[in-house]
Design a protein around this motif. Structure first.
Motif, PDB file in Angstrom:
ATOM      1  N   CYS A  71      19.936  52.495  35.658  1.00  0.00           N
ATOM      2  CA  CYS A  71      18.846  53.355  36.107  1.00  0.00           C
ATOM      3  C   CYS A  71      19.449  54.525  36.874  1.00  0.00           C
ATOM      4  O   CYS A  71      20.540  54.424  37.459  1.00  0.00           O
ATOM      5  CB  CYS A  71      17.890  52.571  37.001  1.00  0.00           C
ATOM      6  SG  CYS A  71      16.416  53.497  37.467  1.00  0.00           S
ATOM      7  N   ASN A  72      18.744  55.613  36.919  1.00  0.00           N
ATOM      8  CA  ASN A  72      19.138  56.735  37.765  1.00  0.00           C
ATOM      9  C   ASN A  72      18.867  56.351  39.216  1.00  0.00           C
ATOM     10  O   ASN A  72      17.784  55.882  39.549  1.00  0.00           O
ATOM     11  CB  ASN A  72      18.333  57.984  37.389  1.00  0.00           C
ATOM     12  CG  ASN A  72      18.685  59.159  38.278  1.00  0.00           C
ATOM     13  OD1 ASN A  72      18.043  59.372  39.289  1.00  0.00           O
ATOM     14  ND2 ASN A  72      19.709  59.926  37.869  1.00  0.00           N
ATOM     15  N   ARG A  73      19.860  56.544  40.077  1.00  0.00           N
ATOM     16  CA  ARG A  73      19.737  56.047  41.452  1.00  0.00           C
ATOM     17  C   ARG A  73      18.597  56.731  42.205  1.00  0.00           C
ATOM     18  O   ARG A  73      17.827  56.086  42.917  1.00  0.00           O
ATOM     19  CB  ARG A  73      21.058  56.253  42.194  1.00  0.00           C
ATOM     20  CG  ARG A  73      21.084  55.571  43.563  1.00  0.00           C
ATOM     21  CD  ARG A  73      22.430  55.706  44.246  1.00  0.00           C
ATOM     22  NE  ARG A  73      22.502  54.939  45.472  1.00  0.00           N
ATOM     23  CZ  ARG A  73      22.822  53.659  45.550  1.00  0.00           C
ATOM     24  NH1 ARG A  73      23.107  52.991  44.426  1.00  0.00           N
ATOM     25  NH2 ARG A  73      22.857  53.040  46.718  1.00  0.00           N
ATOM     26  N   GLN A  74      18.490  58.083  42.060  1.00  0.00           N
ATOM     27  CA  GLN A  74      17.423  58.779  42.782  1.00  0.00           C
ATOM     28  C   GLN A  74      16.037  58.325  42.316  1.00  0.00           C
ATOM     29  O   GLN A  74      15.113  58.144  43.113  1.00  0.00           O
ATOM     30  CB  GLN A  74      17.565  60.306  42.608  1.00  0.00           C
ATOM     31  CG  GLN A  74      18.654  60.928  43.461  1.00  0.00           C
ATOM     32  CD  GLN A  74      20.041  60.594  42.940  1.00  0.00           C
ATOM     33  OE1 GLN A  74      20.213  60.344  41.745  1.00  0.00           O
ATOM     34  NE2 GLN A  74      21.032  60.594  43.827  1.00  0.00           N
ATOM     35  N   GLU A  75      15.894  58.125  40.980  1.00  0.00           N
ATOM     36  CA  GLU A  75      14.595  57.663  40.481  1.00  0.00           C
ATOM     37  C   GLU A  75      14.283  56.258  40.973  1.00  0.00           C
ATOM     38  O   GLU A  75      13.149  55.958  41.374  1.00  0.00           O
ATOM     39  CB  GLU A  75      14.594  57.714  38.947  1.00  0.00           C
ATOM     40  CG  GLU A  75      14.619  59.118  38.400  1.00  0.00           C
ATOM     41  CD  GLU A  75      14.593  59.148  36.886  1.00  0.00           C
ATOM     42  OE1 GLU A  75      14.391  60.219  36.336  1.00  0.00           O
ATOM     43  OE2 GLU A  75      14.771  58.070  36.262  1.00  0.00           O
ATOM     44  N   LEU A  76      15.286  55.395  40.960  1.00  0.00           N
ATOM     45  CA  LEU A  76      15.043  54.034  41.443  1.00  0.00           C
ATOM     46  C   LEU A  76      14.714  54.043  42.931  1.00  0.00           C
ATOM     47  O   LEU A  76      13.823  53.312  43.393  1.00  0.00           O
ATOM     48  CB  LEU A  76      16.275  53.158  41.166  1.00  0.00           C
ATOM     49  CG  LEU A  76      16.146  51.689  41.585  1.00  0.00           C
ATOM     50  CD1 LEU A  76      14.938  51.031  40.937  1.00  0.00           C
ATOM     51  CD2 LEU A  76      17.424  50.925  41.220  1.00  0.00           C
TER      52      LEU A  76
END
Length: 681
Positions: free
Chosen positions: A557-562
């Motif tokens: 997953c994209n860290r900022q989105e998560l």
């Protein structure tokens, strides 16, 4: 007037009068069953009264004999105490070896004579004790018979050690008995007479104790049973039984447990125990005794101090008598049914002329209801009112059939027109609904687009200022900035996150062109970063955090989105949890078909939970339950996760103390769901 009545009577005729007679006989079909039910109820009542009267009389006989045995034990002991032979035996014992002060008069010659008297009287023990002996029973000062006493194992061993083994009874688990932890009954129930020797006795201050042990006293209980239920007194193979109880334990009985083994050690049901021992009532009713139902009578047995220490029971098997009663009722029922059948046959024979036209009309109407519009009653032999009614019915069916054919033709034409108009309306309605939905979505997206452009423009400049000042601070401080390097890096990370969010807001008009960097992420590390960002909210509300990190695999997953998703869930949970509550974060591995495919993260609050209406609209845009909410947090989170082929799951906690939101992510990137909606970043 009289001529009109005569004409009416003539028209009524003999046929109708016979039919009326048949109708008059119809109540017999109701009266006979009611009479049978009344007879059955009366038989049941009389049967119960008879059995209770019988068992009450049996209990009186058993009680009388029990009292007689008490009198015999008392009279026998009193006779020995006042006998000249006892005085002579005491003189010989004293002459042979004068007893010391406080010693027992237990010379062998004297004891042999007492044993002989005990055998003659049929007692279990006969012994002399001094009146001042601390273990001795008190002297009997009133009554001519013996009294009931309960001795503990120590007292029994001190006075009659040869009876200890006979008194000990192993308890047998019994259905419906009161719960107990005991495994044995060691106490002894005795018929005891304690007679003080006269003052002129050769050895003063002695008391003669004569007793009969009731534990395992089969001769006594069998004799009571033979007196109460002599052979042949109970009909139809019923068997009478008698029992003596110490408390609620059968210590002597002729009730069989199985085979020839007696039910000694079994216990009475708790209902009987509460009524007889608890309330002191005499039980006269049915009772379940060991393994079958008996017509039973129980009465309490009291010791010399008026305490209820046991029970006397007599009863007999109910099953044979119940079968006899059922046979009588069944025989009576058969007789009544035969009479009712004969009466009904006669009534039906006379009523046949009434039933035939009615049945034909009913059959005709049934055929018409089934679709046979040409069905008719036809000619009847009956020429009375029922015959005329049948002819009118045929005429009415002809009229109805003609009108129905006209209505059917007109209805078919109307149906065709209605169907055509309905199809046109459905098509118009579908187009209108689609246009309305598109218009609403367009208005919402236009409003969001305007807000997005405005917010992005206003935030970009402060972000640039913050980033520039951070760089200036780092350059100015140089080595002095080392102690706060972790904080500066965190600020850099969050400024970058703000920049990415602004960039995505600016890309809202073309969301399909946005794609984040997907990297393996450890759920525990993401949660650590998110908790730092919401720490001030937790401190303001004094909310404690409990973590249970059990996930062992990273997720793609994209860290900022998560982080955006997790922070949304944490903020919602903090707002739902009352001040001073607890927020729980759990994680674990996600397995499908025995293989670990990813990990899951659950955020649990202690709020009011989710009702059905809220759960249905929870992820809809602009839906919120908070006055200050925008209704976009969960919608955006759901949209972000759908790009990875997963969703946010919402439910109530199993313990009912709040809601739980669960996110599942795969270890490898997955294609987004085909129906995943496009959402702003």
């Amino acid at each position: 007037m009289s001529g009109g009545l005569a004409a009416w009577r003539e028209r009524l005729g003999r046929s109708v009068r016979l039919k009326l007679v048949a109708i008059a006989l119809a109540p017999m079909v109701v009266a006979l069953p009611l009479l049978l039910l009344a007879l059955s109820a009366w038989t049941e009542f009389a049967y119960d009264r008879l059995l209770r009267t019988k068992v009450r009389a049996d209990l009186a006989v058993a009680h009388g004999y029990f009292e007689q045995v008490l009198l015999e034990v008392g009279a026998g002991t009193r006779g020995v105490a006042s006998s000249h032979a006892l005085y002579e035996a005491l003189r010989r014992a004293r002459a042979a070896a004068p007893p010391r002060a406080g010693a027992r008069a237990d010379d062998r010659v004297l004891q042999a004579w007492l044993d002989a008297e005990r055998e003659r009287l049929g007692l279990d023990f006969l012994l002399l004790r001094r009146a001042d002996d601390p273990d001795a029973e008190p002297v009997q000062t009133q009554g001519s018979g013996a009294r009931l006493v309960v001795w503990d194992p120590q007292r029994l061993a001190a006075h009659a050690p040869h009876l200890t083994a006979r008194a000990r009874i192993a308890l047998v688990p019994t259905r419906n008995a009161a719960p107990t932890t005991r495994t044995h009954e060691d106490r002894a129930l005795l018929m005891l007479a304690s007679i003080a020797l006269p003052a002129d006795a050769p050895v003063p201050g002695l008391v003669l104790h004569g007793g009969l042990l009731l534990n395992n006293n089969l001769d006594l209980i069998d004799h009571i049973n033979r007196i109460v239920y002599p052979e042949g007194t109970l009909p139809f193979g019923s068997q009478g039984t008698a029992t003596l109880f110490l408390d609620d334990v059968r210590i002597s009985t002729n009730v069989r447990l199985f085979g020839e083994r007696r039910a000694i050690g079994t216990r009475v049901s708790q209902a009987v125990r509460d009524a007889v021992l608890g309330e002191g009532r005499t039980w006269l009713d049915r009772a379940f005794v060991v393994s079958d139902w008996y017509v039973s009578a129980y009465e309490p047995l009291q010791d010399a101090y008026g305490r209820r220490v046991g029970m006397l029971y007599v009863g007999f098997l109910e099953a044979p008598l119940r079968w006899v009663r059922l046979a009588v009722v069944a025989g009576t029922a058969v007789l009544f049914v035969a009479v009712m059948a004969a009466t009904a046959a006669l009534s039906l024979r006379w009523a046949r002329t009434l039933f035939e036209p009615v049945e034909r009309m009913h059959a005709t109407m049934q055929r018409v209801e089934d679709g046979d519009t040409h069905a008719r009653v036809g000619p009847l032999r009956s020429r009375d009112e029922l015959g005329e009614l049948a002819q009118h019915l045929d005429h009415l069916l002809d009229v109805v059939q003609d009108n129905a054919e006209r209505l059917r033709a007109w209805g078919e034409t109307l149906d065709r027109k209605v169907a055509e108009r309905t199809r046109e309306l459905e098509a118009s309605h579908a187009s209108l609904r689609l246009a309305q939905q598109q218009l609403i979505q367009s208005e919402k997206l236009a409003a969001i687009g305007q807000l997005t452009a405005s917010i992005a423009h206003e935030i970009n400049n402060p972000i640039a200022v913050i980033q520039g000042n951070l760089d200036l601070i780092r350059e100015t401080l140089g080595e002095a900035a080392q102690p706060v390097q972790a904080e500066l890096r965190l600020l850099d990370t969050q400024v970058e996150r703000m920049r990415l969010i602004v960039t995505r807001l600016l890309q809202y008009a073309r969301p399909t062109e946005f794609a984040g960097y997907v990297e393996p992420q450890a759920l525990a590390g993401v949660v650590d970063d998110c908790l730092v960002l919401v720490a001030h909210l937790l401190q303001q509300r004094r909310i404690a955090v409990q973590r249970h990190d059990a996930a062992t695999v990273p997720v793609a997953c994209n860290r900022q989105e998560l982080q955006q998703v997790v922070i949304n869930l944490l903020v919602n949970a903090i707002q739902a949890t009352p001040d001073g509550g607890t927020l729980t974060i759990r994680s674990g591995d996600w397995a499908e078909d025995g293989q670990i495919v990813g990990a899951w993260l659950a955020v649990e609050d202690e709020g009011p939970g989710l009702d059905a209406a809220t759960r249905e609209r929870l992820f809809a845009p602009f839906f919120t339950t908070k006055p200050e909410g925008t209704g976009l947090g969960l919608w955006i989170s759901q949209s972000l996760l759908e790009r990875y082929g997963v969703r946010v799951e919402a439910d109530n906690r199993a313990d009912g103390r709040g809601a739980v939101f669960t996110v599942r992510l795969y270890t490898e990137p997955r294609e987004p769901a085909a129906d995943a909606p496009t959402a702003p970043p």
